[in-house]
Design an enzyme around this catalytic site. Structure first.
Site, PDB file in Angstrom:
ATOM      1  N   LYS A   1       1.533  -0.505  -7.582  1.00  0.00           N
ATOM      2  CA  LYS A   1       0.389  -0.014  -6.799  1.00  0.00           C
ATOM      3  C   LYS A   1      -0.721  -1.056  -6.738  1.00  0.00           C
ATOM      4  O   LYS A   1      -1.287  -1.326  -5.674  1.00  0.00           O
ATOM      5  CB  LYS A   1      -0.142   1.279  -7.394  1.00  0.00           C
ATOM      6  CG  LYS A   1      -1.320   1.861  -6.619  1.00  0.00           C
ATOM      7  CD  LYS A   1      -2.351   2.426  -7.563  1.00  0.00           C
ATOM      8  CE  LYS A   1      -3.709   2.462  -6.900  1.00  0.00           C
ATOM      9  NZ  LYS A   1      -4.805   2.657  -7.862  1.00  0.00           N
TER      10      LYS A   1
ATOM     11  N   ASP B   1      -1.266   6.319  -4.993  1.00  0.00           N
ATOM     12  CA  ASP B   1      -1.670   6.773  -6.316  1.00  0.00           C
ATOM     13  C   ASP B   1      -1.486   8.290  -6.386  1.00  0.00           C
ATOM     14  O   ASP B   1      -0.951   8.917  -5.460  1.00  0.00           O
ATOM     15  CB  ASP B   1      -3.117   6.379  -6.609  1.00  0.00           C
ATOM     16  CG  ASP B   1      -4.107   6.949  -5.589  1.00  0.00           C
ATOM     17  OD1 ASP B   1      -3.712   7.812  -4.772  1.00  0.00           O
ATOM     18  OD2 ASP B   1      -5.279   6.533  -5.614  1.00  0.00           O
TER      19      ASP B   1
END
Length: 230
Positions: free
Chosen positions: A134, A152
């Site tokens: 991420k 997320d």
């Protein structure tokens, strides 16, 4: 229920293509040019700020980084700092022992292996200490404008509420979102969803039946939407 014109037809839940088109249009109208929420001045300071944002709010990170940049705002200077000095500054962000070690080590690696330049490469970024998929995606999208769709837990939650994925983890949600939305929209859409979630569809503020996108996509939803936690 009927009126003079006849029975009122209940609103129908939107199909997935209808939801995708509506969500794109709605988010673009609300956030036509979504700003990057983490204060930074170059790829390196963005990389460090994103690393600090793990399990921490962007607001808190932005409060902490000015003092960190005073200590060192480039990999050469940061690599010279002690882990203890870095940790003393970033402690309010949480997980400071791990994060301070990662910042010191990745800075050293950038100097020794990349001439102090943050690599414009997803796989290379993911090899750096403290940099997961991420974080690497955020840097690729926001520092280098390379299409990426960092997911997320917040984006995962909204994607489930909006019927865009039934993935049990962020990796599957990322794949599903990339399939549904045009590549040229990914970078902005990632931020647009984050801002919408904060403002209208937060974890506690909406259960899938409150905000405008949820109620437009699913007008017939009778019960709170259960979200599969990643």
């Amino acid at each position: 229920m009927t009126t003079a014109e006849g029975p009122i037809q209940p609103a129908k839940n939107l199909t997935k293509p209808e939801r995708v088109a509506y969500i794109l249009g709605k988010l673009q109208s609300l956030y036509p040019e979504p700003p990057i929420p983490l204060d930074h001045k170059d790829p390196y300071t963005l990389l460090v700020a994103v690393l600090l944002s793990a399990q921490c709010t962007d607001e808190r990170v932005n409060q902490v980084t000015p003092a960190l940049w005073q200590l060192a705002d480039n990999p050469w200077d940061m690599a010279k700092q002690s882990v203890e000095d870095i940790q003393a500054i970033i402690r309010p962000c949480g997980l400071s022992p791990q994060k301070s070690k990662a910042i010191a080590k990745l800075s050293q690696i950038l100097v020794e292996e990349y001439d102090g330049v943050v690599p414009n490469d997803m796989e290379a970024l993911e090899t750096l200490p403290g940099v997961g998929h991420k974080t690497a995606g955020v840097v690729m999208a926001q520092a280098f404008d390379v299409p990426a769709f960092p997911v997320d837990t917040h984006i995962h939650r909204l994607a489930q509420r909006w019927g865009l994925t039934n993935g049990k983890n962020v990796a599957q949600t990322e794949k599903d979102l990339k399939r549904l939305f045009p590549k040229e929209c990914w970078n902005a859409l990632h931020l647009q969803i984050i801002y919408y979630g904060r403002e209208y569809c937060s974890a506690r503020g909406c259960d899938g039946r409150v905000c405008e996108i949820c109620t437009t996509c699913y007008p017939n939803r009778k019960h709170p939407k259960k979200v599969l936690k990643p």
